[in-house]
Write a protein that holds these residues in place. Sequence first.
Motif, mmCIF file in Angstrom:
data_model
loop_
_atom_site.group_PDB
_atom_site.id
_atom_site.type_symbol
_atom_site.label_atom_id
_atom_site.label_comp_id
_atom_site.label_asym_id
_atom_site.label_seq_id
_atom_site.Cartn_x
_atom_site.Cartn_y
_atom_site.Cartn_z
ATOM 1 N N LEU A 1 24.938 -23.789 17.368
ATOM 2 C CA LEU A 1 24.064 -24.752 16.703
ATOM 3 C C LEU A 1 22.930 -24.048 15.968
ATOM 4 N N ARG A 2 22.407 -22.979 16.541
ATOM 5 C CA ARG A 2 21.341 -22.237 15.857
ATOM 6 C C ARG A 2 21.846 -21.673 14.535
ATOM 7 N N ARG A 3 23.032 -21.086 14.557
ATOM 8 C CA ARG A 3 23.575 -20.510 13.330
ATOM 9 C C ARG A 3 23.915 -21.606 12.314
ATOM 10 N N LEU A 4 24.491 -22.708 12.758
ATOM 11 C CA LEU A 4 24.826 -23.785 11.821
ATOM 12 C C LEU A 4 23.566 -24.393 11.224
ATOM 13 N N ASP A 5 22.506 -24.513 12.024
ATOM 14 C CA ASP A 5 21.226 -24.985 11.485
ATOM 15 C C ASP A 5 20.713 -24.033 10.413
ATOM 16 N N GLN A 6 20.814 -22.733 10.678
ATOM 17 C CA GLN A 6 20.338 -21.736 9.714
ATOM 18 C C GLN A 6 21.169 -21.752 8.444
ATOM 19 N N LEU A 7 22.430 -22.172 8.558
ATOM 20 C CA LEU A 7 23.312 -22.243 7.394
ATOM 21 C C LEU A 7 23.177 -23.567 6.643
ATOM 22 N N GLY A 8 22.296 -24.447 7.133
ATOM 23 C CA GLY A 8 22.039 -25.691 6.428
ATOM 24 C C GLY A 8 22.959 -26.843 6.771
ATOM 25 N N TRP A 9 23.699 -26.736 7.872
ATOM 26 C CA TRP A 9 24.563 -27.840 8.268
ATOM 27 C C TRP A 9 23.702 -29.010 8.734
ATOM 28 N N GLY A 10 24.166 -30.228 8.499
ATOM 29 C CA GLY A 10 23.513 -31.408 9.028
ATOM 30 C C GLY A 10 23.733 -31.525 10.526
ATOM 31 N N ALA A 11 22.874 -32.309 11.189
ATOM 32 C CA ALA A 11 22.955 -32.440 12.644
ATOM 33 C C ALA A 11 24.297 -33.024 13.083
ATOM 34 N N GLY A 12 24.797 -34.028 12.347
ATOM 35 C CA GLY A 12 26.064 -34.645 12.713
ATOM 36 C C GLY A 12 27.245 -33.702 12.561
ATOM 37 N N ALA A 13 27.256 -32.939 11.478
ATOM 38 C CA ALA A 13 28.352 -31.994 11.249
ATOM 39 C C ALA A 13 28.341 -30.885 12.291
ATOM 40 N N GLY B 1 0.809 -1.204 0.000
ATOM 41 C CA GLY B 1 0.000 0.000 0.000
ATOM 42 C C GLY B 1 0.844 1.256 0.000
ATOM 43 N N ALA B 2 0.208 2.349 -0.337
ATOM 44 C CA ALA B 2 0.916 3.625 -0.379
ATOM 45 C C ALA B 2 1.440 3.983 1.004
ATOM 46 N N GLY B 3 2.685 4.381 1.038
ATOM 47 C CA GLY B 3 3.284 4.816 2.286
ATOM 48 C C GLY B 3 3.747 3.694 3.193
ATOM 49 N N ALA B 4 3.545 2.424 2.800
ATOM 50 C CA ALA B 4 3.952 1.298 3.637
ATOM 51 C C ALA B 4 5.468 1.132 3.596
ATOM 52 N N GLU B 5 6.022 0.807 4.752
ATOM 53 C CA GLU B 5 7.462 0.598 4.820
ATOM 54 C C GLU B 5 7.803 -0.790 4.265
ATOM 55 N N PRO B 6 8.865 -0.915 3.481
ATOM 56 C CA PRO B 6 9.264 -2.232 2.986
ATOM 57 C C PRO B 6 9.725 -3.130 4.129
ATOM 58 N N VAL B 7 9.377 -4.410 4.062
ATOM 59 C CA VAL B 7 9.787 -5.359 5.085
ATOM 60 C C VAL B 7 11.243 -5.754 4.828
ATOM 61 N N PRO B 8 12.133 -5.538 5.812
ATOM 62 C CA PRO B 8 13.532 -5.872 5.587
ATOM 63 C C PRO B 8 13.721 -7.374 5.427
ATOM 64 N N ALA B 9 14.591 -7.725 4.519
ATOM 65 C CA ALA B 9 14.891 -9.145 4.306
ATOM 66 C C ALA B 9 15.726 -9.670 5.467
ATOM 67 N N GLY B 10 15.647 -10.966 5.699
ATOM 68 C CA GLY B 10 16.457 -11.575 6.743
ATOM 69 C C GLY B 10 17.923 -11.596 6.348
ATOM 70 N N PRO B 11 18.804 -11.887 7.301
ATOM 71 C CA PRO B 11 20.239 -11.907 6.998
ATOM 72 C C PRO B 11 20.574 -13.012 5.999
ATOM 73 N N THR B 12 21.497 -12.733 5.133
ATOM 74 C CA THR B 12 21.935 -13.714 4.145
ATOM 75 C C THR B 12 22.825 -14.756 4.807
ATOM 76 N N PRO B 13 23.001 -15.925 4.175
ATOM 77 C CA PRO B 13 23.922 -16.926 4.726
ATOM 78 C C PRO B 13 25.330 -16.372 4.957
ATOM 79 N N ARG B 14 25.778 -15.518 4.058
ATOM 80 C CA ARG B 14 27.111 -14.936 4.246
ATOM 81 C C ARG B 14 27.159 -14.085 5.499
ATOM 82 N N THR B 15 26.094 -13.307 5.740
ATOM 83 C CA THR B 15 26.044 -12.477 6.945
ATOM 84 C C THR B 15 26.054 -13.342 8.200
ATOM 85 N N LEU B 16 25.257 -14.418 8.203
ATOM 86 C CA LEU B 16 25.208 -15.309 9.362
ATOM 87 C C LEU B 16 26.558 -15.976 9.599
ATOM 88 N N ARG B 17 27.207 -16.399 8.526
ATOM 89 C CA ARG B 17 28.514 -17.046 8.657
ATOM 90 C C ARG B 17 29.547 -16.078 9.219
#
Length: 261
Positions: free
Chosen positions: A177-189, A2-18
Motif C-alpha cells: 500500500l505504501r508503494r501504491l500510494d507513492q505511485l499515485g494509485w487511488g485508495a480503492g484500486a 556552497g563550495a564543496g557541498a555534496e549534491p542531494v540525491p533525488a528520490g526514486p523515480t516511479p519506475r524504480t518504485l514500480r
Amino acid sequence: MGAGAEPVPAGPTPRTLRNEALLVLALSLGASALAALISFTGALTRPGGLSDQAANLNRSLAPDRPWLDLAWQLFGIATALVPVLLVLHLLGREGAGPRAIGFDLRRPGFDLGRGALLAAGIGGSGLLLYLGAREAGLNLTVVPESLPEVWWKYPVLVLSAVQNSVLEEVIVVGYLLRRLDQLGWGAGAAMAASAVLRGLYHLYQGIGGLVGNMVMGVIFVWLYRRWGRVGPLVAAHALIDIVAFLGYGLLAGKVGWLPTV
C-alpha cells in the motif's frame, strides 16, 4: 549550493518504485500466487471433486528423521522471512523504517488487543465459510498440519503461524500500500490490488480460500488505513493461524464436524 557541498540525491523515480515492488512480490507472495494458480488448475483437472483432495499446509519434510525434519522446518520458516527483511531494508533506506507501516513495538497493548478482537470476528466466520465451501464442492480439504507427534510439533506450528502473519501483513498490506500510494494509485484500486493478491495466493485451497481471503484483505486494508499500523493485523493473523494449526492437531479425528483426509 556552497563550495564543496555534496549534491542531494533525488528520490526514486516511479519506475524504480514500480520495479522494486514487482521484484519484492516476485520473491514472495506474487510467486506464491502463481504457484497457487498452478496448483488449483491441477486440482480442477484431477479426477474426483475438490473436496476429495487435500491442501496440506504444515507437513513433515523428513519422515522418521525428527531432528532433520526440525532443521528443515526451521530453515523454511527463516528463509520465508527474508523478503520481510528486504522490505524493512528498503523502508529504512528511504528514511522511513518499519515505523512508517506500524511494524514496531510502540503500542503493544493496542496491537494485541485490537488483533485479538479482529481474530475472534474473522476466525469464526472464516471457519464457517470454509466448511460451507467444502460442502458445496468448491474447496479442497485443508489440512493445517500433518506433522509427526514429536516434542517440537506445537512450537514449530506457532512459529509457522507467526511467520505467515508477518510475511503477509508486512508485504501485502504495509509495504504494497505504501508503494501504491507513492505511485499515485487511488485508495480503492490499492485496496483491490492487495485483496486480490491475498486471495490469489490462497487459491490452492479452492474457491472458498480465494473469496474468503479477498474479503479478509478488504477488511484488513480498511483497518490499516484507519489505524495506520500493521501490528494489529499481524497479531490477528497470527492468532487465527495458531488456533487453526494447534486446534487441528488436537481435534482432528476426535470431532465429527472437522473435515480430515
